[in-house]
Design a protein around this motif. Structure first.
Motif, PDB file in Angstrom:
ATOM      1  N   ALA A   1      39.929  33.085  29.835  1.00 35.38           N
ATOM      2  CA  ALA A   1      40.238  32.453  31.121  1.00 35.38           C
ATOM      3  C   ALA A   1      40.949  31.126  30.905  1.00 35.38           C
ATOM      4  O   ALA A   1      41.927  30.804  31.591  1.00 35.38           O
TER       5      ALA A   1
ATOM      6  N   TYR B   1      44.841  30.226  31.955  1.00 34.59           N
ATOM      7  CA  TYR B   1      45.157  29.044  32.753  1.00 34.59           C
ATOM      8  C   TYR B   1      46.266  28.234  32.097  1.00 34.59           C
ATOM      9  O   TYR B   1      47.226  27.815  32.758  1.00 34.59           O
TER      10      TYR B   1
ATOM     11  N   VAL C   1      41.652  33.578  37.203  1.00 30.93           N
ATOM     12  CA  VAL C   1      40.559  33.725  38.167  1.00 30.93           C
ATOM     13  C   VAL C   1      39.789  35.013  37.892  1.00 30.93           C
ATOM     14  O   VAL C   1      38.544  35.035  37.916  1.00 30.93           O
ATOM     15  N   GLN C   2      40.500  36.089  37.608  1.00 33.52           N
ATOM     16  CA  GLN C   2      39.839  37.373  37.351  1.00 33.52           C
ATOM     17  C   GLN C   2      38.940  37.289  36.116  1.00 33.52           C
ATOM     18  O   GLN C   2      37.810  37.806  36.116  1.00 33.52           O
TER      19      GLN C   2
ATOM     20  N   ALA D   1      37.617  34.528  34.847  1.00 30.82           N
ATOM     21  CA  ALA D   1      36.483  33.663  35.180  1.00 30.82           C
ATOM     22  C   ALA D   1      35.442  34.433  35.987  1.00 30.82           C
ATOM     23  O   ALA D   1      34.232  34.279  35.765  1.00 30.82           O
ATOM     24  N   ASP D   2      35.900  35.285  36.895  1.00 29.83           N
ATOM     25  CA  ASP D   2      34.963  36.093  37.686  1.00 29.83           C
ATOM     26  C   ASP D   2      34.175  37.065  36.795  1.00 29.83           C
ATOM     27  O   ASP D   2      32.973  37.275  37.000  1.00 29.83           O
TER      28      ASP D   2
ATOM     29  N   TRP E   1      32.771  28.307  36.303  1.00 30.96           N
ATOM     30  CA  TRP E   1      33.066  27.813  37.653  1.00 30.96           C
ATOM     31  C   TRP E   1      34.195  26.784  37.620  1.00 30.96           C
ATOM     32  O   TRP E   1      35.051  26.752  38.518  1.00 30.96           O
TER      33      TRP E   1
ATOM     34  N   ARG F   1      37.471  28.598  37.109  1.00 34.08           N
ATOM     35  CA  ARG F   1      37.823  29.253  38.369  1.00 34.08           C
ATOM     36  C   ARG F   1      38.431  28.235  39.336  1.00 34.08           C
ATOM     37  O   ARG F   1      39.453  28.493  39.983  1.00 34.08           O
TER      38      ARG F   1
ATOM     39  N   ALA G   1      34.064  26.428  44.250  1.00 36.74           N
ATOM     40  CA  ALA G   1      33.780  26.656  42.830  1.00 36.74           C
ATOM     41  C   ALA G   1      33.326  25.378  42.140  1.00 36.74           C
ATOM     42  O   ALA G   1      32.351  25.382  41.365  1.00 36.74           O
TER      43      ALA G   1
END
Length: 586
Positions: free
Chosen positions: A144, A148, A157-158, A160-161, A174, A177, A193
């Motif tokens: 992640a 970034y 984001v995906q 991090a999720d 978080w 994200r 977040a």
């Protein structure tokens, strides 16, 4: 704003991180290096452990596990390049049944490459680690973070999720994200977040500083200032918090406070380029040009500035040396509006030099035909730079010249449209009506676009001024704009006719007035000497300064300012009244 570095660290100790995986093939008498390695690791002596690993590899050159352990140790020592080499070797030597999982090597190699800024390859290894072990929390976090940095924010984001599904209390998840969502302009989600990260970690300066950004970007400047002040209460020396406080104060139009805050912070951080640059912006807003230019020069120390290809030059930068008999290369660095504004300084440099070579943003070249002194030449895009003696960013010229309000070159027009194109437009426009050009939005990627652009529906309030016809000066429109424009009787969409700035200049020259927000159209109209009314947000860009309704840059400009942040209605109402009076007085 950046994610936390070192605060939410990995759980493993340095010694544990450097140990090799189980080694089922170890001989019964492995030699003294093994005991040396264990002693070094127990003592936290990573350099000694690395030396022992090297000795082990010398005696067992085909042992992939030893190379993995050495790679991990070197990574902990900060020797990322050497670590990457050893980790690649470990993966190449690994055989089935070696007793260790390859995902760990891929994770470590991805981490090493990320530290070396080899980001695409780093992500490939992190992606492999996550594929081999889908619940690998460290691989997901590193992936992640790397996405970034690659500006692949949707994917960040995906990832991090995915991380947060496995470990909902992961603060870095978080935070990552939040960071990606900010770059996607999804500010409400980003705020949620970062608030979750604060719930988990408690008040922490860096988290609070990051919280300020979505608040600032959504106009909640008082809340942003409160977050930054809370961060500084926890850590008065927090550099990023201090810089963000200056930025928020500028956004609140508390410019004298912002200048004082920047000066105070610089006493502790005298080499902070960001603080110097923001101090320069504050001084320029206050009209202190000479000192403002000097501070604004610190922008050239930023990574973004240094990455520009045309600045990687082996020639000295002009600092005011004599240019007699010499060639200087001037280059633009920022947006179209900045380029147009600072072209006014080219003639003064040309008076001092034998030759001026000029590189401008693509799309501006046709505008410059016949507008420059005879010893100036515009370089085509991507051309080979001829021999030069000096170079200088165009925006740095006033700093070199020591320009102030009294010596600011403000003679207009300094750009001119093609006469035949102007006449063609005048024929098309016809006689009778008062012809007004309009522009309501600029570059959607501009960091301040939310404040300086307005919805077309807001400018639609001008449409009931009797005797006016309106001409849209925007080649690109945002979703819904064309529908609004189509319903505006007396308004004409000219976008398809505007292929470059020369086309736009010809249309502007044929008009009676331009009404625009702070975008390149404002600068173009001003440079052409056309009457232009510029609609400004509550916190204006530095070049428009404060309070005044005129501009020392453009004698034909009139400035209309928001009295309250976000209040375009009162601005357009004043423009509507003034426009009606102007037309009635014809």
């Amino acid at each position: 704003m950046s994610w936390l570095k070192g605060f939410f660290g990995r759980a493993e100790s340095a010694a544990a991180a450097a140990k090799t995986p189980p080694d089922p093939a170890a001989p019964s008498q492995p030699g003294p290096w093994l005991a040396q390695r264990e002693r070094a690791l127990e003592a936290g002596d990573l350099a000694g452990a690395a030396l022992a690993f090297e000795q082990g590899i010398a005696s067992r050159p085909q042992d992939a596990a030893l190379r993995l352990g050495l790679g991990r140790t070197l990574l902990e020592l900060g020797q990322s390049a050497a670590a990457a080499d050893r980790l690649r070797q470990a993966l190449a030597l690994r055989r089935p049944g070696d007793g260790w999982a390859p995902e760990q090597a891929h994770l470590l190699l991805g981490r090493a490459l990320a530290q070396l800024d080899v980001l695409p390859e780093a992500f490939q290894h992190l992606e492999t680690a996550a594929r081999l072990q889908p619940d690998h929390v460290d691989a997901l976090e590193e992936g992640a973070r790397t996405l970034y940095r690659l500006q692949r924010h949707e994917e960040a984001v995906q990832w991090a999720d995915r991380l947060l599904q496995l470990k909902p209390d992961n603060v870095n998840g978080w935070l990552l994200r939040h960071l990606a969502l900010v770059r996607l302009n999804r500010f409400d989600e980003a705020l949620a977040a970062i608030d979750r990260a604060l719930e988990l970690a408690g008040p922490h300066p860096t988290l609070l500083v990051n919280r300020a950004e979505p608040l600032e970007r959504t106009g909640r400047l008082d809340d942003a200032l409160a977050a930054v002040d809370q961060a500084l209460a926890l850590d008065p020396s927090h550099g990023e918090a201090r810089g963000n406080r200056v930025a928020v104060l500028l956004g609140l139009r508390k410019v004298n406070e912002a200048v004082a805050a920047a000066e105070e912070a610089l006493r502790e951080r005298p080499d902070d380029a960001n603080l110097h640059t923001m101090l320069g912006i504050g001084l320029l807003l206050l009209g202190d040009l000479r000192r403002g230019w000097s501070e604004h020069e610190w922008r050239t120390r930023s990574a973004a500035f240094r990455q520009q290809e045309q600045l990687r030059l082996g020639h000295p930068r002009w600092q005011g040396e004599s240019l007699e008999g010499r060639t200087i290369f001037l280059h633009t660095e920022q947006g179209f509006g900045d380029s147009i504004q600072f072209l006014r300084f080219v003639p003064e440099v040309a008076r001092r030099a034998r030759t001026v070579l000029l590189l401008v943003k693509e799309g501006l070249e046709p505008l410059l035909a016949g507008a420059l002194p005879a010893n100036c030449r515009v370089l085509p895009q991507h051309s080979v730079l001829p021999p030069i003696d000096f170079h200088c960013p165009l925006m740095s010229v006033p700093a070199v010249l020591g320009t102030n309000l009294d010596t600011l070159p403000a003679e207009v027009p300094y750009l001119r449209a093609r006469p035949t194109a102007v006449q063609s437009w005048r024929t098309r426009l016809g006689a009778g009506a008062f012809h007004v050009g309009i522009a309501w939005s600029g570059n959607a990627n501009h960091p301040n676009d939310r404040n300086r652009s307005m919805p077309l529906g807001e400018m639609r309030a001008l449409g009931d001024v009797e005797g006016c016809r309106f001409f849209a000066l925007q080649p690109q429109m945002r979703p819904g704009d064309r529908e609004v424009l189509a319903q505006w009787q007396g308004a004409v969409d000219c976008g398809s006719d505007l292929k470059d700035f020369a086309d736009t200049a010809a249309l502007i020259e044929a008009l009676d007035l331009v009404v625009t927000v702070d975008t390149s159209v404002a600068h173009l109209a001003g440079a052409l000497g056309k009457p232009v009314w510029i609609l400004l947000p509550y916190a204006p860009d530095w070049r428009w300064m404060l309070e005044r309704s005129d501009s020392p840059w453009y004698p034909t400009a009139r400035l209309y300012r928001q009295a309250v942040p976000g209040d375009w209605a009162s601005v357009t109402e004043q423009v509507r009244r003034d426009l009606g009076a102007l037309v009635a007085a014809r």
